[in-house]
Write an enzyme that holds these catalytic residues in place. Structure first.
Site, PDB file in Angstrom:
ATOM      1  N   GLU A 350      32.526  39.174  38.046  1.00 38.52           N
ATOM      2  CA  GLU A 350      31.918  38.160  38.919  1.00 38.52           C
ATOM      3  C   GLU A 350      30.838  38.710  39.849  1.00 38.52           C
ATOM      4  O   GLU A 350      30.789  38.352  41.029  1.00 38.52           O
ATOM      5  CB  GLU A 350      33.019  37.484  39.753  1.00 38.52           C
ATOM      6  CG  GLU A 350      34.049  36.782  38.894  1.00 38.52           C
ATOM      7  CD  GLU A 350      35.239  36.271  39.692  1.00 38.52           C
ATOM      8  OE1 GLU A 350      35.700  35.151  39.397  1.00 38.52           O
ATOM      9  OE2 GLU A 350      35.726  36.979  40.582  1.00 38.52           O
TER      10      GLU A 350
HETATM   11  C1  TNX Z   1      39.214  35.573  39.219  1.00 42.62           C
HETATM   12  S1  TNX Z   1      40.030  37.576  37.263  1.00 42.62           S
HETATM   13  C2  TNX Z   1      38.988  36.832  39.744  1.00 42.62           C
HETATM   14  C3  TNX Z   1      39.571  37.205  41.025  1.00 42.62           C
HETATM   15  C4  TNX Z   1      40.321  36.081  41.650  1.00 42.62           C
HETATM   16  C5  TNX Z   1      41.111  35.357  40.582  1.00 42.62           C
HETATM   17  C6  TNX Z   1      41.987  34.286  41.112  1.00 42.62           C
HETATM   18  C7  TNX Z   1      38.882  38.289  37.898  1.00 42.62           C
HETATM   19  C8  TNX Z   1      38.414  39.439  37.171  1.00 42.62           C
HETATM   20  N1  TNX Z   1      38.370  37.836  39.043  1.00 42.62           N
HETATM   21  O1  TNX Z   1      38.579  37.684  41.898  1.00 42.62           O
HETATM   22  O2  TNX Z   1      41.168  36.590  42.626  1.00 42.62           O
HETATM   23  O3  TNX Z   1      40.220  34.815  39.663  1.00 42.62           O
HETATM   24  O4  TNX Z   1      42.799  33.759  40.109  1.00 42.62           O
END
Ligand code: TNX
Length: 547
Positions: A350
């Site tokens: 992300e």
């Molecule tokens: C996605 S899974 C994220 C996290 C969040 C999570 C909450 C991932 C690699 N990144 O930053 O905490 O969703 O479910």
């Protein structure tokens, strides 16, 4: 002189006769009343053969080790403690005058497998973790070629002790069903992840989680140590990371961090439970807390504020500043030096505000830094869009497209599909904790999938294993961890340990129902899903301790 000697002789004879007369006959169980299937073993072992008679465990039962190395004595101590907490029986270890039935712990090295007692448990294959338990009338033996296998076998033994009674007072003889169990894991990588960054969890809380993971034969604990909201691991060369970046957590409460001494203690504790810690420093996104401490990192000339919300994707580090890579090198080196496991997780998810070429450059550089530190890089599935090669590992969480790129590159894949394996997804609409961006994940949804074929196009030889992540936006203590982890976690443990042909929801849910006895004894705050007919203890529970 002669008189004294013959008097002594009489004395000895008398003592022997007296002792023999006093010794109770060894207890035997001719016709067993229970069998393995009544116990609810999770994960289900590879092969079980039942026998009529059982093994009686009672106050004279003792533990015998095949050698007296510190490691074996530690294994015996662990076994004795767990049995005591479960039953109230205090079993002697290697007694001078053995009297009752024996629990034997044995390491039988084979030519191919050299015994590694003090190392982390990441065997490159699964053979080291296999074990055999033979339950006879007077000897119950757990044998393995490796310490990690012996430890897994001891977890099975804990599950073989009947759950029905609560104390030694109401059950002086505990019957363990007779027969043999031969067992080995399906995957070498059987993981759980805990996010200690969004909310901070103390060393005690993490150790309690480790206790529960070990019971179900999980062998990896991935710690998400840093994020926008907090930096939780002391770095000696960059002290403000924790002094400033560790101050808060989601919701604005006091955060916290692990000193290096505490982290080492945690790694050692995990190691004793044959669990490898994988440290994660998430970058280049998810890095706001560090940039508050050292504003040069973000490259935008501004000093950000500590963030206590739950949005993602707004922070980045500067991929075009050498000083940033010097900083990352220090961080990776200090953490790697304290982490005996083979992996370092560099995050990489992300990074929405990082320009694509910068993201690629950053992940390339950091992968090299990780390799220089002697570790194998792991990243969330987005890292495959950089120039990663087959030596890096992709953790598949959302993007099938990224999984396909990983396969093209010959990278190994860890399966953590959010729709199935995210422990922070709510069970249903009115669940008090958790999120639902990937859907609701009730206990059956969590279990009913086949990791072997789930990610289309990922061949089984590239699947390293599975991991169940627990993000902590909505949880802040052990009770809340357990509410989301249980009862789903035992299912992930079974998907990772047991082979596909052994797994069946209808049969599994009966075994899961029996876990409530373990949960109750150990005060595990599980979610009592209405999909399971939970078994309640037939006798009033009188908790002795945690087992
Ligand atoms: C996605 S899974 C994220 C996290 C969040 C999570 C909450 C991932 C690699 N990144 O930053 O905490 O969703 O479910």
């Amino acid at each position: 002189m002669t008189f004294i000697t013959s008097k002594l002789r009489y004395l000895i004879l008398f003592a022997v006769l007296f002792l023999t007369a006093c010794q109770k006959p060894m207890i035997e169980i001719e016709q067993g009343i229970s069998d393995f299937s009544a116990l609810g073993l999770i994960p289900i072992p590879a092969a079980i053969e039942e026998d009529e008679h059982g093994f009686p465990m009672y106050k004279d039962t003792y533990i015998k080790t095949s050698d007296t190395t510190a490691f074996m004595l530690h294994m015996a101590q662990f076994t004795a403690e767990k049995i005591f907490h479960h039953s109230g029986l205090s079993l002697e270890i290697n007694p001078e005058n053995p009297r009752g039935t024996a629990i034997e712990l044995e390491i039988t090295p084979t030519e191919e497998t050299e015994v590694k007692t003090n190392e982390h448990n990441m065997d490159p294959n699964t053979t080291g973790e296999s074990y055999k338990i033979s339950v006879g009338k007077s000897i119950l033996k757990i044998a393995s070629a490796q310490p990690s296998g012996l430890f897994r076998g001891i977890q099975t033994l804990r599950q073989l002790i009947p759950n029905q009674a609560a104390t030694i007072k109401n059950m002086p003889v505990w019957e363990i069903p007779g027969g043999t169990i031969e067992d080995a894991p399906n995957y070498a990588f059987r993981g759980a992840m805990l996010d200690v960054a969004r909310h901070f969890f103390t060393i005690q809380e993490v150790k309690r989680y480790i206790d529960l993971l070990a019971y179900y034969k999980i062998n990896i604990l991935h710690l998400h140590l840093t994020d926008d909201q907090g930096w939780r691991i002391e770095i000696k060369k960059w002290p403000k990371l924790t002094e400033v970046g560790g101050e808060k957590e989601v919701g604005g409460g006091t955060g916290g961090f692990y000193t290096q001494a505490q982290y080492k203690d945690l790694v050692a504790y995990a190691n004793k439970h044959f669990i490898t810690i994988i440290p994660e420093v998430d970058m280049p996104g998810h890095t706001n807390a560090a940039s508050v401490a050292y504003p040069f990192l973000n490259g935008n000339g501004k000093t950000p504020e500590l963030y206590t919300g739950t949005e993602v994707g707004f922070s980045t580090w500067d991929a075009n500043n050498e000083k940033v890579y010097d900083f990352v090198t220090d961080v990776v080196n200090e953490i790697s030096a304290m982490s005996p496991g083979p992996y370092f997780h560099l995050g990489g998810d992300e990074s929405h505000v990082t320009k694509k070429p910068d993201y690629i450059k950053f992940v390339n550089r950091v992968s090299e830094i990780v390799k220089q530190a002697g570790k194998t890089p792991i990243g969330w599935d987005e890292i495959v869009t950089a120039d990663t090669d087959s030596t890096a590992i992709a953790q598949f969480w959302a993007s099938e497209k990224n999984a396909a790129i990983a396969v093209q590159k010959g990278m190994k894949v860890i399966l953590s599909p959010a729709k199935k394996a995210y422990l922070d997804m709510q069970y249903k609409e009115d669940s008090p904790y958790g999120l639902h961006w990937a859907g609701y994940v009730p206990v059956d949804t969590a279990y009913i999938w086949t990791p072997e074929t789930y990610a289309k196009g990922v061949p089984s030889e590239l699947i390293l294993g599975i991991e169940a992540p627990l993000w902590s936006e909505t949880i802040s203590n052990s009770d809340e961890i357990e509410y989301l982890a249980f009862p789903r976690l035992p299912g992930y443990a079974e998907l990772a340990w047991s082979s596909p042909e052994k797994r069946d929801w209808n049969e599994y849910k009966g075994r899961l129902a029996l876990q409530s006895l373990f949960f109750d004894r150990n005060k595990v705050n599980y979610y009592p899903s209405e999909k399971i007919d939970w078994v309640s203890p037939p006798l009033a529970p009188k908790t002795i301790g945690k087992d």
